[in-house]
Design a protein around this motif. Sequence first.
Motif, PDB file in Angstrom:
ATOM      1  N   GLU A   4      12.406  -7.775 -11.650  1.00  0.00           N
ATOM      2  CA  GLU A   4      13.035  -9.082 -11.753  1.00  0.00           C
ATOM      3  C   GLU A   4      14.391  -8.906 -12.384  1.00  0.00           C
ATOM      4  O   GLU A   4      14.598  -8.057 -13.235  1.00  0.00           O
ATOM      5  N   ARG A   5      15.219  -9.745 -12.025  1.00  0.00           N
ATOM      6  CA  ARG A   5      16.567  -9.675 -12.539  1.00  0.00           C
ATOM      7  C   ARG A   5      16.830 -10.932 -13.366  1.00  0.00           C
ATOM      8  O   ARG A   5      16.602 -12.051 -12.926  1.00  0.00           O
ATOM      9  N   ILE A   6      17.331 -10.688 -14.592  1.00  0.00           N
ATOM     10  CA  ILE A   6      17.657 -11.808 -15.474  1.00  0.00           C
ATOM     11  C   ILE A   6      19.148 -11.761 -15.727  1.00  0.00           C
ATOM     12  O   ILE A   6      19.706 -10.735 -16.095  1.00  0.00           O
ATOM     13  N   GLU A   7      19.742 -12.874 -15.565  1.00  0.00           N
ATOM     14  CA  GLU A   7      21.168 -12.964 -15.828  1.00  0.00           C
ATOM     15  C   GLU A   7      21.373 -13.850 -17.052  1.00  0.00           C
ATOM     16  O   GLU A   7      20.766 -14.901 -17.181  1.00  0.00           O
ATOM     17  N   VAL A   8      22.201 -13.379 -17.945  1.00  0.00           N
ATOM     18  CA  VAL A   8      22.513 -14.136 -19.153  1.00  0.00           C
ATOM     19  C   VAL A   8      23.942 -14.618 -19.019  1.00  0.00           C
ATOM     20  O   VAL A   8      24.861 -13.831 -18.803  1.00  0.00           O
TER      21      VAL A   8
END
Length: 178
Positions: A4-8
């Motif tokens: 999964e990719r999390i972008e902040v």
Amino acid sequence: MTTERIEVVITERGAKTVERSINNIGGAAQKAEGATRLLHKALGLLGGAALVSQVVQMVDTYTNLQNRLRLVTNGTENLAGVTEELFAIANRTRSAYEGTATLYSRVALATKELGTSQAELIQFTERVNQAIILSGASAQEASAGLIQFSQGIASGVLRGEELNSILEQTPVIADVIA
């Protein structure tokens, strides 16, 4: 395997909120440090006051004992000699100086009319201290026993409390008296 990719995303408003929170935490830490320093100083002052109080009490006790010994000695030089000898007795017999000096002064007053010499009084005081040590009494019990014994000698009679104290705390002296 799944990833999964999390972008902040940091916005200016979010950064200011984080900065404010960090500053609040830092301010609270500084206040806590200040309170800790204040508590440390207060405890130091209380400890110092307790120490001063104990020193004052010890000086008062010593002065009181010196005044009692003055009544049964002749002059400053004689007082100094008796005081030194009583300290030596207390050290040799591992007894309290206060009890030793009290015993000496009371016995000296009680036997004044008999013409008892200071050497005899010193010897008697040391022997009583030795008897107390032989009885296995603790330092506190020995001191209490010496004071009770000296009160009995001073009054010429061992009464209830004095006799009970001697019987319980210094049985060797009680055997000698019997």
